[in-house]
Design an enzyme around this catalytic site. Structure first.
Site, mmCIF file in Angstrom:
data_model
loop_
_atom_site.group_PDB
_atom_site.id
_atom_site.type_symbol
_atom_site.label_atom_id
_atom_site.label_comp_id
_atom_site.label_asym_id
_atom_site.label_seq_id
_atom_site.Cartn_x
_atom_site.Cartn_y
_atom_site.Cartn_z
ATOM 1 N N CYS A 146 78.712 -4.083 -43.735
ATOM 2 C CA CYS A 146 77.434 -4.330 -44.384
ATOM 3 C C CYS A 146 76.456 -3.267 -43.896
ATOM 4 O O CYS A 146 76.700 -2.603 -42.901
ATOM 5 C CB CYS A 146 76.911 -5.705 -44.007
ATOM 6 S SG CYS A 146 78.088 -7.008 -44.366
ATOM 7 N N ARG A 197 78.193 0.862 -48.010
ATOM 8 C CA ARG A 197 78.864 0.050 -46.988
ATOM 9 C C ARG A 197 79.225 -1.351 -47.497
ATOM 10 O O ARG A 197 79.965 -2.086 -46.832
ATOM 11 C CB ARG A 197 77.975 -0.093 -45.753
ATOM 12 C CG ARG A 197 77.623 1.206 -45.100
ATOM 13 C CD ARG A 197 76.740 0.975 -43.901
ATOM 14 N NE ARG A 197 77.472 0.310 -42.853
ATOM 15 C CZ ARG A 197 78.116 0.942 -41.865
ATOM 16 N NH1 ARG A 197 78.088 2.244 -41.794
ATOM 17 N NH2 ARG A 197 78.763 0.255 -40.959
ATOM 18 N N TRP A 253 78.816 -6.924 -47.751
ATOM 19 C CA TRP A 253 80.204 -6.990 -48.203
ATOM 20 C C TRP A 253 80.716 -8.330 -47.689
ATOM 21 O O TRP A 253 80.810 -8.542 -46.470
ATOM 22 C CB TRP A 253 81.022 -5.837 -47.638
ATOM 23 C CG TRP A 253 82.396 -5.764 -48.238
ATOM 24 C CD1 TRP A 253 82.734 -5.192 -49.425
ATOM 25 C CD2 TRP A 253 83.613 -6.262 -47.673
ATOM 26 N NE1 TRP A 253 84.094 -5.316 -49.638
ATOM 27 C CE2 TRP A 253 84.653 -5.969 -48.579
ATOM 28 C CE3 TRP A 253 83.930 -6.937 -46.486
ATOM 29 C CZ2 TRP A 253 85.984 -6.321 -48.341
ATOM 30 C CZ3 TRP A 253 85.254 -7.283 -46.259
ATOM 31 C CH2 TRP A 253 86.267 -6.972 -47.183
ATOM 32 N N ASN A 292 75.998 -7.585 -39.340
ATOM 33 C CA ASN A 292 77.209 -6.900 -39.810
ATOM 34 C C ASN A 292 78.299 -7.215 -38.787
ATOM 35 O O ASN A 292 78.067 -7.085 -37.593
ATOM 36 C CB ASN A 292 76.942 -5.388 -39.876
ATOM 37 C CG ASN A 292 78.206 -4.592 -40.157
ATOM 38 O OD1 ASN A 292 79.166 -5.118 -40.730
ATOM 39 N ND2 ASN A 292 78.205 -3.338 -39.763
ATOM 40 N N GLY A 293 79.480 -7.626 -39.279
ATOM 41 C CA GLY A 293 80.576 -7.937 -38.353
ATOM 42 C C GLY A 293 81.117 -9.326 -38.615
ATOM 43 O O GLY A 293 80.789 -9.944 -39.643
ATOM 44 N N GLU A 350 98.711 8.830 -52.021
ATOM 45 C CA GLU A 350 97.254 8.999 -52.039
ATOM 46 C C GLU A 350 96.750 9.065 -53.493
ATOM 47 O O GLU A 350 95.714 8.482 -53.823
ATOM 48 C CB GLU A 350 96.901 10.261 -51.236
ATOM 49 C CG GLU A 350 95.440 10.647 -51.219
ATOM 50 C CD GLU A 350 94.507 9.594 -50.651
ATOM 51 O OE1 GLU A 350 94.961 8.594 -50.076
ATOM 52 O OE2 GLU A 350 93.293 9.762 -50.831
ATOM 53 N N LYS A 380 94.068 6.486 -55.106
ATOM 54 C CA LYS A 380 92.805 6.922 -55.732
ATOM 55 C C LYS A 380 92.662 6.298 -57.115
ATOM 56 O O LYS A 380 91.624 5.778 -57.462
ATOM 57 C CB LYS A 380 92.746 8.449 -55.884
ATOM 58 C CG LYS A 380 92.535 9.265 -54.643
ATOM 59 C CD LYS A 380 91.180 9.154 -54.014
ATOM 60 C CE LYS A 380 91.127 7.999 -53.065
ATOM 61 N NZ LYS A 380 91.350 8.218 -51.697
ATOM 62 N N GLU A 401 92.107 2.386 -56.969
ATOM 63 C CA GLU A 401 90.864 1.858 -56.409
ATOM 64 C C GLU A 401 89.649 2.116 -57.288
ATOM 65 O O GLU A 401 88.735 1.310 -57.305
ATOM 66 C CB GLU A 401 90.637 2.278 -54.954
ATOM 67 C CG GLU A 401 90.408 3.727 -54.681
ATOM 68 C CD GLU A 401 90.296 4.055 -53.184
ATOM 69 O OE1 GLU A 401 89.886 3.205 -52.391
ATOM 70 O OE2 GLU A 401 90.627 5.204 -52.819
ATOM 71 N N HIS A 416 116.544 3.112 -57.726
ATOM 72 C CA HIS A 416 116.821 1.862 -57.015
ATOM 73 C C HIS A 416 115.874 0.742 -57.437
ATOM 74 O O HIS A 416 115.692 -0.216 -56.692
ATOM 75 C CB HIS A 416 116.759 2.098 -55.502
ATOM 76 C CG HIS A 416 117.767 3.105 -55.032
ATOM 77 N ND1 HIS A 416 119.121 2.890 -55.121
ATOM 78 C CD2 HIS A 416 117.617 4.341 -54.499
ATOM 79 C CE1 HIS A 416 119.764 3.948 -54.654
ATOM 80 N NE2 HIS A 416 118.872 4.840 -54.273
ATOM 81 N N LYS A 435 83.107 0.991 -47.953
ATOM 82 C CA LYS A 435 83.488 2.268 -47.346
ATOM 83 C C LYS A 435 84.081 2.110 -45.952
ATOM 84 O O LYS A 435 85.132 2.646 -45.650
ATOM 85 C CB LYS A 435 82.249 3.157 -47.298
ATOM 86 C CG LYS A 435 82.503 4.540 -46.753
ATOM 87 C CD LYS A 435 83.249 5.373 -47.761
ATOM 88 C CE LYS A 435 83.710 6.694 -47.226
ATOM 89 N NZ LYS A 435 84.775 7.253 -48.065
HETATM 90 C C1 G6P Z 1 88.443 1.789 -46.525
HETATM 91 C C2 G6P Z 1 87.974 2.956 -47.374
HETATM 92 C C3 G6P Z 1 89.099 3.984 -47.508
HETATM 93 C C4 G6P Z 1 89.571 4.422 -46.134
HETATM 94 C C5 G6P Z 1 89.982 3.224 -45.253
HETATM 95 C C6 G6P Z 1 90.167 3.646 -43.803
HETATM 96 O O1 G6P Z 1 89.429 1.077 -47.184
HETATM 97 O O2 G6P Z 1 87.584 2.515 -48.658
HETATM 98 O O3 G6P Z 1 88.613 5.106 -48.219
HETATM 99 O O4 G6P Z 1 90.663 5.274 -46.256
HETATM 100 O O5 G6P Z 1 88.932 2.246 -45.256
HETATM 101 O O6 G6P Z 1 88.926 4.085 -43.318
HETATM 102 P P1 G6P Z 1 88.718 5.087 -42.133
HETATM 103 O O7 G6P Z 1 87.217 5.210 -42.021
HETATM 104 O O8 G6P Z 1 89.322 4.452 -40.922
HETATM 105 O O9 G6P Z 1 89.366 6.372 -42.474
#
Ligand code: G6P
Length: 615
Positions: free
Chosen positions: A2, A27, A73, A100-101, A488, A492, A495, A511, A610
Site C-alpha cells: 500500500c 503500490r 492493495w 502498510n503490511g 517472461e 507480461k 498480467e 508431452h 508493484k
Molecule cells: C510483483 C511485481 C512483479 C515483480 C514481482 C517481484 O509481482 O508486479 O513485476 O516481478 O513482484 O518483485 P521484486 O520487486 O522482488 O522484483
C-alpha cells in the site's frame, strides 16, 4: 504494497497528500482515502482511484495543516469503502491510522479489544492497530508512547502513520518490515512509503529503520527505536539528499509508464554498466568491497527471487554454469522458505528483487542464512531497500524508478548484472582469457545501441498485436537460456492483457501442450541463431502441422523463413550471449500493444501491485 503519505506543515497539506498518493498509486489501487485534522478528524474515502478521491476532497473543501492518506492493495477484507484506510480508532474515533503490511497476531488482539468493548467497523488488521493504540492512549495519555506500546505487541510487518484529534500539531510514524521514510522541509515534515511521493516538497529524506518510531511536527522531528526498550530510546538517523528526480517519476511525453520504461532500457543498461566501462575490467569489487574474498570461497550459487526477478535468475543459471562453471540453482522464494533444503555453507545466496521489498524474497534470504549459508548477495534496484541492507554483498541496478506494475527495465538491468556476475566468476576461476574479457566488455559497451535497434521493431509488433487482442490463450516457446525469456513473455502478456498465456520449453510441447494447439492458438517462439535453433525448428513444424499460427522472433540472418501461418520478426543483429536481453524487447512490446488494443489499464493491471510486501 500500500502507499502511505503523512504531512504536518505550515500550509494546507491536502494538495501534498493527494499528489503523494498519485505517485504511490502503483503500490496498490483498490481504494484510496485521506484524513485531515481541522478541529475534527475529517475523512474522505473511495473505492475508485486517487483522481476520484481528489474530486471528492475538492467538493467537500477539505483543508488542514495535518493529515494522513493511503492507497490500498487489499489483504484483510475485500476492497470496499468500509475497509479503505485511513481507519478511525477508539470508540470516540479520535485517532486515525494508515498502515502498510500484515499483522499476524491480529485475531488474538482483536478478541482482546472486543472484550474490552472496542467496536470494529472493518475487516482489516489495521483497525486492530488503531484500537490497540487507543487502548494504550487511555493510560499513557501520549500518542507517541501509545504507538510504541502498541507496536511492541504487534507481530508481522507494518509501516504506520497516526494522527490524533486532540493534538493536530503532530503525526507519529512507525516502521517494522515495511518501508517508511521521512521528508524534511522548512515548510513542514512528511512521512511516506517511498521518496517519489515527497519530491514535490523536498529532497531531504530520513530512511527509518526497523523498530523506529518518529514524531513529527511542522518544524521538528525526532526518532526513537523500540527494539530494546518498549518506550523507545533516542536514535540519530542520517539525513540525506535523494538522487531521485521528479522527471524520473513523471510520465513525460509517454502514454504509460510501461512504455516509458521499455524505451528507457538502453539508458538504464548504460547506467548499470557505467562502473564497468570506467574500470575497463571485470572486478569482483562491482559487488562490494568484500566480494573478492567471498567469491574465492564460493563453490556454488543459489538464486532466490519472485516473479520477473525469478525469470532473471533462471537465465543467470545458464550463464553461471556455462561461463563460470559454477553449479547454480534457482528457487521461487515463496517455495524455498517453506521447505527443508540442504545448505552448503559455501554456496553464495543471491536475492534478486527490483524493489528490495518483496516479503517472500526477504524471508527466503533470512531462512537460507538460518539453514547455514554463509554469504549473500543482493541484486536490487532500490539502494535504501531492506534487501540491500540485509545481505553481505550488493549490486545496484541503475534502472531508475520503475512504476509500471509489469517489470521491464528492471528485468533487463538485472540480466546485465547477472551477466557481470557470471563473467566475474569466470575470470576469478580462470575460465576466460584477458582477450575474452575485453571482448565481453566490448559486447557490453555495444548493448545499449543493440537495445536501441531492437526497439525499432515496434511497428511490426503493433501489426502482430492486432492478431492477439481477440484471442483467449497464447503459447510461448523457447529453448535453453531462452526458455525463461518465453516465461517472461507469457507473464507480461497475461498480467497486462489478461490473455491466458503459458510458456513451455519447446521440447516439452509434445508431452501435453500440443493438444491445445489449433488455429485459434497463437504460438510465439523465441528463435535466436543458437545451437538449439535446428531443434526448435522441428518443434515449430509440430505446431504448424496442427494449424497453430506461429509468431517467430528470430535473428537478422536466421534461416527460418516466413510462410503461410508463420510470421517472422527479425532483430537487427545476432547478439550472441546477450541474446536473451535483446529477445525480451519484442515480448514486452507485444504485451504492451495487445493491452493497448484491449483497452486494459496497462500500468495498473487488475488485482496486482508493484511491490509485494506481504506473503
Ligand atoms: C510483483 C511485481 C512483479 C515483480 C514481482 C517481484 O509481482 O508486479 O513485476 O516481478 O513482484 O518483485 P521484486 O520487486 O522482488 O522484483
Amino acid at each position: 504494497m500500500c502507499g502511505i503519505v503523512g504531512a504536518v506543515a505550515k500550509d494546507n497539506i491536502v494538495p501534498v497528500l493527494l499528489e503523494g498518493l498519485l505517485r504511490l498509486e502503483y503500490r496498490g489501487y483498490d481504494s484510496a482515502g485521506i484524513v485531515v485534522a481541522n478541529g475534527k478528524l475529517h475523512r474522505v474515502r473511495t473505492t475508485e482511484r486517487v483522481a476520484e478521491l481528489a474530486k471528492l476532497v475538492s467538493i467537500e473543501k477539505t483543508e488542514g495543516l495535518t493529515g494522513i492518506a493511503h492507497t490500498r492493495w487489499a489483504t484483510h477484507g475485500v476492497p470496499c469503502e468500509r475497509n479503505a484506510h485511513p481507519h478511525f480508532a477508539g470508540n470516540d474515533k479520535k485517532i486515525a491510522v494508515v498502515h502498510n503490511g500484515i499483522i499476524e497476531n491480529h485475531e488474538v488482539i482483536r478478541r482482546r479489544l472486543q472484550e474490552a468493548g472496542f467496536e470494529f467497523l472493518s475487516d482489516t488488521d489495521t483497525e486492530v492497530i488503531g484500537h490497540l493504540i487507543s487502548l494504550h492512549l487511555e493510560i499513557t495519555r501520549d500518542l507517541r508512547e501509545a504507538v510504541c506500546l502498541a507496536a511492541a505487541e504487534l507481530q508481522g510487518a507494518y509501516a504506520i502513520v497516526v494522527i490524533e484529534e486532540e493534538r493536530p500539531d503532530r503525526i507519529i510514524a512507525a516502521r517494522n518490515g515495511a518501508p517508511l521514510l521521512l521528508g524534511l522541509s522548512k515548510n513542514g515534515n512528511y512521512a511516506a512509503s517511498d521518496a517519489s511521493a515527497l519530491l514535490q516538497v523536498t529532497r531531504r529524506m530520513v530512511y527509518l529503520e526497523e523498530g523506529d518510531v518518529a514524531e513529527l511536527t511542522s518544524s521538528n522531528y525526532h526518532v526513537i527505536n523500540i527494539t530494546k526498550n518498549k518506550l523507545g530510546e533516542k536514535v540519530r538517523r542520517v539525513e540525506l539528499e535523494t538522487d531521485l528526480t521528479r522527471e524520473a517519476v513523471e510520465l513525460g511525453p509517454y502514454a504509460h509508464f510501461m512504455q516509458k520504461e521499455i524505451f528507457e532500457q538502453p539508458v538504464a543498461i548504460a547506467n548499470t554498466l557505467e562502473m564497468v566501462f570506467n574500470a575497463h575490467s571485470l572486478s569482483p569489487r562491482l559487488f562490494g568491497s568484500e566480494a573478492e574474498s567471498v567469491f574465492q570461497k564460493t563453490s556454488g550459487i543459489l538464486i532466490l527471487a519472485c516473479g520477473t526477478s525469478y525469470h532473471a535468475g533462471l537465465v543467470a543459471m545458464h550463464w553461471l554454469e556455462a561461463i563460470s562453471g559454477l553449479p547454480c540453482s534457482v528457487e521461487i522464494a515463496s517455495e524455498y522458505r517453506y521447505r527443508e533444503p540442504i545448505a552448503n555453507p559455501d554456496t553464495l545466496v543471491v536475492g534478486i528483487s527490483q524493489s528490495g521489498e518483496t516479503a517472500d524474497t526477504l524471508a527466503a534470504l533470512k531462512y537460507a542464512k538460518s539453514r547455514g549459508h554463509r554469504y549473500s548477495l543482493a541484486i536490487c534496484n532500490v539502494p535504501e531497500s531492506a534487501l540491500m541492507r540485509q545481505t553481505d554483498l550488493r549490486f545496484l541496478t541503475r534502472a531508475g524508478p520503475e512504476i509500471g506494475v509489469a517489470s521491464t527495465k528492471a528485468f533487463t538491468t538485472q540480466l546485465v548484472a547477472l551477466m557481470l556476475l557470471a563473467a566475474v566468476f569466470a575470470k576469478l576461476r580462470k575460465k576466460i582469457s584477458e582477450k575474452l574479457e575485453q571482448k565481453l566488455i566490448d559486447g557490453l559497451r555495444h548493448l545499449p545501441i543493440a537495445m536501441q535497434l531492437a526497439l525499432q521493431i515496434e511497428p511490426q509488433i503493433i501489426e502482430w498485436a492486432k492478431n492477439f487482442s481477440h484471442k483467449r490463450h497464447a503459447l510461448f516457446l523457447g529453448r535453453g537460456v531462452h526458455y525463461p525469456i518465453a516465461m517472461e513473455g507469457a507473464l507480461k502478456l497475461k498480467e497486462i492483457s489478461y490473455i491466458h498465456a503459458e510458456a513451455y520449453a519447446a521440447g516439452e510441447l509434445k508431452h501435453g501442450p500440443l493438444a491445445l494447439v489449433d488455429k485459434e492458438m497463437p504460438v510465439v517462439a523465441i528463435a535466436p541463431n543458437d545451437s538449439l535453433q535446428e531443434k526448435l525448428k522441428s518443434n515449430l513444424q509440430e505446431v504448424r502441422a496442427r494449424g497453430g499460427e506461429l509468431y517467430v522472433i528470430a535473428d537478422a540472418d536466421s534461416s527460418i523463413q516466413e510462410s503461410e501461418g508463420v510470421h517472422i520478426i527479425r532483430l537487427a543483429e545476432h547478439a550472441g550471449m546477450f541474446s536473451p536481453i535483446l529477445h525480451t524487447i519484442p515480448l514486452q512490446l507485444l504485451a504492451y500493444h495487445v493491452a493497448l488494443q484491449k483497452g486494459t489499464d496497462v500500468d495498473k493491471p487488475r488485482n496486482l501491485a508493484k511491490a509485494v510486501t506481504v506473503e
